[in-house]
Scaffold this motif. Structure first.
Motif, PDB file in Angstrom:
ATOM      1  N   ALA A 178      -5.793   0.713 -17.882  1.00 14.72           N
ATOM      2  CA  ALA A 178      -6.349   1.504 -18.992  1.00 14.72           C
ATOM      3  C   ALA A 178      -7.730   0.967 -19.383  1.00 14.72           C
ATOM      4  CB  ALA A 178      -5.391   1.443 -20.184  1.00 14.72           C
ATOM      5  N   LYS A 179      -7.824  -0.376 -19.394  1.00 14.03           N
ATOM      6  CA  LYS A 179      -9.106  -1.000 -19.738  1.00 14.03           C
ATOM      7  C   LYS A 179     -10.177  -0.634 -18.689  1.00 14.03           C
ATOM      8  CE  LYS A 179      -8.627  -5.275 -21.312  1.00 14.03           C
ATOM      9  NZ  LYS A 179      -8.545  -6.753 -21.257  1.00 14.03           N
ATOM     10  N   LEU A 180      -9.769  -0.616 -17.443  1.00 11.52           N
ATOM     11  CA  LEU A 180     -10.686  -0.258 -16.357  1.00 11.52           C
ATOM     12  C   LEU A 180     -11.192   1.173 -16.518  1.00 11.52           C
ATOM     13  CD1 LEU A 180     -11.987  -1.053 -13.632  1.00 11.52           C
ATOM     14  CD2 LEU A 180      -9.871  -0.343 -12.499  1.00 11.52           C
ATOM     15  N   LEU A 238       0.819  -1.224   0.000  1.00  8.57           N
ATOM     16  CA  LEU A 238       0.000   0.000   0.000  1.00  8.57           C
ATOM     17  C   LEU A 238       0.846   1.265   0.000  1.00  8.57           C
ATOM     18  CD1 LEU A 238      -2.790  -1.138   2.452  1.00  8.57           C
ATOM     19  CD2 LEU A 238      -3.206  -0.236   0.170  1.00  8.57           C
ATOM     20  N   LYS A 239       2.135   1.106   0.318  1.00  8.76           N
ATOM     21  CA  LYS A 239       2.996   2.296   0.285  1.00  8.76           C
ATOM     22  C   LYS A 239       3.131   2.824  -1.134  1.00  8.76           C
ATOM     23  CE  LYS A 239       5.396   1.307   4.536  1.00  8.76           C
ATOM     24  NZ  LYS A 239       6.621   0.953   5.228  1.00  8.76           N
ATOM     25  N   ASP A 240       2.872   1.971  -2.098  1.00  8.52           N
ATOM     26  CA  ASP A 240       2.768   2.440  -3.481  1.00  8.52           C
ATOM     27  C   ASP A 240       1.281   2.390  -3.847  1.00  8.52           C
ATOM     28  OD1 ASP A 240       2.864   3.040  -6.129  1.00  8.52           O
ATOM     29  OD2 ASP A 240       4.156   1.367  -6.713  1.00  8.52           O
ATOM     30  N   PRO A 241       0.600   3.543  -3.858  1.00  6.47           N
ATOM     31  CA  PRO A 241      -0.854   3.523  -4.076  1.00  6.47           C
ATOM     32  C   PRO A 241      -1.263   3.202  -5.508  1.00  6.47           C
ATOM     33  CG  PRO A 241      -0.069   5.780  -3.861  1.00  6.47           C
ATOM     34  CD  PRO A 241       1.107   4.905  -3.591  1.00  6.47           C
ATOM     35  N   VAL A 242      -0.326   3.286  -6.439  1.00  8.25           N
ATOM     36  CA  VAL A 242      -0.708   3.113  -7.853  1.00  8.25           C
ATOM     37  C   VAL A 242      -1.299   1.728  -8.142  1.00  8.25           C
ATOM     38  CG1 VAL A 242       0.139   3.123 -10.232  1.00  8.25           C
ATOM     39  CG2 VAL A 242       0.870   4.899  -8.638  1.00  8.25           C
ATOM     40  N   PRO A 243      -0.619   0.631  -7.738  1.00  9.22           N
ATOM     41  CA  PRO A 243      -1.223  -0.679  -8.033  1.00  9.22           C
ATOM     42  C   PRO A 243      -2.210  -1.151  -6.969  1.00  9.22           C
ATOM     43  CG  PRO A 243       1.000  -0.977  -7.220  1.00  9.22           C
ATOM     44  CD  PRO A 243       0.725   0.494  -7.186  1.00  9.22           C
ATOM     45  N   THR A 244      -2.392  -0.397  -5.903  1.00  9.74           N
ATOM     46  CA  THR A 244      -3.240  -0.876  -4.812  1.00  9.74           C
ATOM     47  C   THR A 244      -4.532  -0.067  -4.668  1.00  9.74           C
ATOM     48  OG1 THR A 244      -1.845   0.444  -3.341  1.00  9.74           O
ATOM     49  CG2 THR A 244      -1.366  -1.904  -3.477  1.00  9.74           C
ATOM     50  N   LEU A 245      -4.408   1.233  -4.392  1.00  7.49           N
ATOM     51  CA  LEU A 245      -5.606   2.060  -4.155  1.00  7.49           C
ATOM     52  C   LEU A 245      -6.211   2.606  -5.450  1.00  7.49           C
ATOM     53  CD1 LEU A 245      -4.619   4.152  -1.013  1.00  7.49           C
ATOM     54  CD2 LEU A 245      -6.502   2.555  -1.186  1.00  7.49           C
ATOM     55  N   ASP A 246      -5.338   2.950  -6.390  1.00  5.50           N
ATOM     56  CA  ASP A 246      -5.838   3.643  -7.599  1.00  5.50           C
ATOM     57  C   ASP A 246      -6.848   2.835  -8.414  1.00  5.50           C
ATOM     58  OD1 ASP A 246      -4.187   5.583  -6.690  1.00  5.50           O
ATOM     59  OD2 ASP A 246      -2.943   5.736  -8.482  1.00  5.50           O
ATOM     60  N   PRO A 247      -6.696   1.493  -8.544  1.00  2.00           N
ATOM     61  CA  PRO A 247      -7.739   0.765  -9.290  1.00  2.00           C
ATOM     62  C   PRO A 247      -9.102   0.841  -8.595  1.00  2.00           C
ATOM     63  CG  PRO A 247      -5.766  -0.577  -9.095  1.00  2.00           C
ATOM     64  CD  PRO A 247      -5.584   0.602  -8.177  1.00  2.00           C
ATOM     65  N   PRO A 305     -15.720  -6.724 -11.671  1.00  2.00           N
ATOM     66  CA  PRO A 305     -14.782  -7.839 -11.856  1.00  2.00           C
ATOM     67  C   PRO A 305     -13.433  -7.380 -12.416  1.00  2.00           C
ATOM     68  CG  PRO A 305     -16.950  -8.433 -12.669  1.00  2.00           C
ATOM     69  CD  PRO A 305     -17.001  -6.968 -12.344  1.00  2.00           C
ATOM     70  N   LEU A 306     -13.485  -6.404 -13.335  1.00  2.00           N
ATOM     71  CA  LEU A 306     -12.234  -5.894 -13.909  1.00  2.00           C
ATOM     72  C   LEU A 306     -11.402  -5.181 -12.843  1.00  2.00           C
ATOM     73  CD1 LEU A 306     -10.696  -5.668 -16.591  1.00  2.00           C
ATOM     74  CD2 LEU A 306     -11.917  -3.539 -17.037  1.00  2.00           C
ATOM     75  N   MET A 307     -12.085  -4.473 -11.965  1.00  2.00           N
ATOM     76  CA  MET A 307     -11.374  -3.792 -10.874  1.00  2.00           C
ATOM     77  C   MET A 307     -10.675  -4.825  -9.984  1.00  2.00           C
ATOM     78  SD  MET A 307     -12.964  -1.348  -7.917  1.00  2.00           S
ATOM     79  CE  MET A 307     -13.421  -2.657  -6.781  1.00  2.00           C
ATOM     80  N   ASN A 308     -11.360  -5.930  -9.669  1.00  2.00           N
ATOM     81  CA  ASN A 308     -10.745  -6.966  -8.829  1.00  2.00           C
ATOM     82  C   ASN A 308      -9.578  -7.641  -9.545  1.00  2.00           C
ATOM     83  OD1 ASN A 308     -12.305  -6.643  -6.528  1.00  2.00           O
ATOM     84  ND2 ASN A 308     -13.918  -8.012  -7.253  1.00  2.00           N
ATOM     85  N   GLN A 309      -9.713  -7.841 -10.861  1.00  3.97           N
ATOM     86  CA  GLN A 309      -8.615  -8.446 -11.623  1.00  3.97           C
ATOM     87  C   GLN A 309      -7.392  -7.534 -11.614  1.00  3.97           C
ATOM     88  OE1 GLN A 309     -10.408  -9.143 -15.417  1.00  3.97           O
ATOM     89  NE2 GLN A 309     -11.608 -10.868 -14.686  1.00  3.97           N
ATOM     90  N   THR A 310      -7.646  -6.236 -11.777  1.00  3.71           N
ATOM     91  CA  THR A 310      -6.541  -5.277 -11.795  1.00  3.71           C
ATOM     92  C   THR A 310      -5.840  -5.265 -10.440  1.00  3.71           C
ATOM     93  OG1 THR A 310      -7.855  -3.962 -13.335  1.00  3.71           O
ATOM     94  CG2 THR A 310      -5.940  -2.893 -12.385  1.00  3.71           C
ATOM     95  N   SER A 311      -6.640  -5.297  -9.372  1.00  2.00           N
ATOM     96  CA  SER A 311      -6.043  -5.334  -8.031  1.00  2.00           C
ATOM     97  C   SER A 311      -5.230  -6.615  -7.832  1.00  2.00           C
ATOM     98  CB  SER A 311      -7.130  -5.272  -6.954  1.00  2.00           C
ATOM     99  OG  SER A 311      -7.778  -4.036  -6.991  1.00  2.00           O
ATOM    100  N   ALA A 312      -5.738  -7.737  -8.363  1.00  2.00           N
ATOM    101  CA  ALA A 312      -5.045  -9.024  -8.195  1.00  2.00           C
ATOM    102  C   ALA A 312      -3.680  -9.018  -8.873  1.00  2.00           C
ATOM    103  CB  ALA A 312      -5.892 -10.153  -8.772  1.00  2.00           C
ATOM    104  N   LEU A 313      -3.567  -8.247  -9.949  1.00  2.00           N
ATOM    105  CA  LEU A 313      -2.272  -8.171 -10.625  1.00  2.00           C
ATOM    106  C   LEU A 313      -1.211  -7.595  -9.703  1.00  2.00           C
ATOM    107  CD1 LEU A 313      -3.376  -7.033 -14.148  1.00  2.00           C
ATOM    108  CD2 LEU A 313      -1.995  -9.021 -13.630  1.00  2.00           C
ATOM    109  N   GLY A 314      -1.641  -6.672  -8.841  1.00  2.00           N
ATOM    110  CA  GLY A 314      -0.709  -6.108  -7.863  1.00  2.00           C
ATOM    111  C   GLY A 314      -0.130  -7.182  -6.967  1.00  2.00           C
ATOM    112  N   LEU A 315      -0.950  -8.190  -6.634  1.00  2.00           N
ATOM    113  CA  LEU A 315      -0.507  -9.280  -5.769  1.00  2.00           C
ATOM    114  C   LEU A 315       0.608 -10.089  -6.436  1.00  2.00           C
ATOM    115  CD1 LEU A 315      -1.397 -10.503  -2.997  1.00  2.00           C
ATOM    116  CD2 LEU A 315      -2.808 -12.088  -4.291  1.00  2.00           C
TER     117      LEU A 315
END
Lengths: 150, 338
Positions: B233-235, A65-74, B264-274
């Motif tokens: 971008a898709k989101l 979460l310290k990098d909000p771009v891949p965590t909070l922004d979506p 669902p797209l939002m959850n997929q995008t978040s999962a990519l972060g994982l």
């Protein structure tokens, strides 16, 4: 006369305690105050301090979460020029460990407000409530899971 | 990993069953520390609770035993274990990351949700009830199964181990041939010393393994990062489409589109972060516990002979590795990781 003095002193102590608590000077952050701080972080330009609203030991994604771009922004798209700021209104904070329920309005048009949040909170230290997990829903009162942040 | 494979995996991500698995410290002896995901370090004590992202490390005479809801984990001295998660089969799955040292696992019962085990050079899918994992100084891994089955994967190939079978995986290579062994017959200290000696005897070969493994992690990170950007971008496009649908067809249709497409797209995008984070931390572990240690061993060996070809050749390759790491991995790290 002594009774009147006592009441006066109690009122002063209560007022001072209120100021201290409200200003977090005792390290106490109520669930509502935490939501308010999270709202400020979401509306800030960098969102760099947003992670500080989460529990450092119990939020699995804490470091990420310290990098909000891949965590909070979506989840909460960034504000563009002319967008209304995010506004978080607490509707139920009776049981923070089960969930503080929040209605989100504002944000960019694409965010599609209103949205509803279930923020599970636990305290750090004596009374500093922090978010352990965040689940967003499009339907008020319906949170089937999973949490977007945990 | 091919991009198509990543995409296919993502399409399976309807939603993520995100469940962190708390892990209790049930025994601690000697030097043993826990580093939390927030970067805070403390001595490991009985009763401590670890969560995803936390690392436990034992010293030369340290021993730690953990309980992860029916799984007993015994860490030998000089072991580094991190509790991680990654997306697998449409859900967030626990991963036990053994960066260095020896870990023995015992499952009270199998539920089908056993954690994956990863080392610097291999992964193990557990279908067994008792096994040991040894992660060597040179990045090699030794899996030894006492009972049940374990599938070991590395370099795009896999091998299935049954009871009293073992396999060694050298860094950057596919699993070797499996062999019969009993766990008590494995002297981890000797095995690790042999690995360290072999690494110092042929640092060029050791470096090749590190380079192959690092290149694989960098490829994963770059692909996940590219996919994250693509999905972001898709989101944004789908969110804009929902606004138009709401304007044209009313609030009800907009909400339907939101629930069926945008969410669902939002959850997929978040999962990519994982998964981006999983690969990033795997690369960091390789650099820190294998590459960094090889550098220190060799620096000590050649401290009085800094012009020797073996040292200068290694240094040149090591600096190139660091350069690649700084370019592709470091931007995804946060301060607490370092």
């Amino acid at each position: 006369m002594r009774a009147r003095h006592g009441i006066f002193l109690l009122a002063i102590v209560a007022a001072l305690a209120g100021i201290l608590v409200g200003c977090d000077l005792l390290g106490f952050v109520s669930p509502s105050a935490r939501v308010s701080e999270f709202e400020s972080a979401l509306n800030s330009a960098t969102r760099a301090a947003a992670y500080q609203n989460f529990h450092p030991d119990k939020t699995s994604d804490y470091s990420a979460l310290k990098d909000p771009v891949p965590t909070l922004d979506p989840i909460f798209p960034r504000l563009g020029t002319g967008d209304a700021a995010y506004s978080l209104t607490v509707t139920d904070d009776a049981s923070p460990s089960s969930g503080v329920f929040v209605t989100v309005t504002g944000g960019p048009a694409g965010f599609g407000a209103p949205k509803y949040l279930k923020l599970v909170m636990e305290t750090v230290g004596t009374g500093d409530n922090r978010i352990v997990s965040l689940e967003m829903s499009t339907t008020k009162g319906s949170f089937p899971g999973p949490a977007q942040i945990k | 990993m091919k991009k198509a494979t990543l995409c296919a995996a993502l399409m399976l991500l309807g939603s993520l069953a995100l469940q962190a698995v708390p892990t209790d410290v049930t025994y601690a002896e000697g030097e043993a520390t826990i580093k939390s995901k927030a970067g805070k370090q403390q001595e490991a004590s009985i009763g401590d609770v670890m969560n995803t992202g936390d690392t436990v490390r034992t010293g030369t005479a340290g021993l730690v035993e953990l309980d992860q809801k029916g799984i007993t984990l015994k860490l030998s001295p000089n072991t580094v274990l991190t509790l991680m998660e990654r997306e697998r089969g449409g859900g967030a799955s626990p991963v036990l990351s053994v960066a260095l040292g020896s870990l023995k696992l015992r499952f009270d019962k199998l539920t089908g949700k056993e954690p994956m085990i990863r080392t610097n050079g291999a992964t193990g899918g557990v279908r067994g009830t008792e096994l040991s994992v040894f992660s060597g100084a040179d990045g090699s891994t030794l899996f030894v199964v006492d009972s049940g089955e374990v599938r070991v994967e590395a370099g795009g190939e896999s091998v299935d181990l049954a009871a009293e079978e073992a396999v060694e995986v050298r860094l950057g290579q596919a699993p070797g041939g499996k062999f019969t062994v009993h766990r008590d017959q494995v002297d981890y200290a000797k095995w690790n010393e042999d690995k360290r000696a072999a690494m110092l005897a042929d640092p060029a070969a050791a470096m090749t393994g590190i380079e192959i493994a690092m290149a694989s992690y960098i490829k994963d990170v770059e692909q996940y990062d590219a996919l994250f950007k693509e999905y972001s971008a898709k989101l944004a496009d789908e969110r804009a489409a929902r606004v138009k649908i709401t304007e044209a067809k009313g609030k009800g249709e907009g909400e339907r589109y939101e629930n069926e497409v945008v969410f669902p797209l939002m959850n997929q995008t978040s999962a990519l972060g994982l998964n981006l984070r999983y690969s990033t931390l795997a690369a960091l572990s390789l650099r820190r516990y294998v590459g960094g240690r090889l550098y220190l061993f060799l620096k000590a060996k050649y401290i009085a002979r800094p012009d020797e070809a073996e040292w200068t050749g290694f240094l040149s390759r090591f600096n190139a590795l660091l350069s690649d790491f700084e370019k592709s991995i470091a931007p995804h790290l946060v301060e607490a990781d370092i």
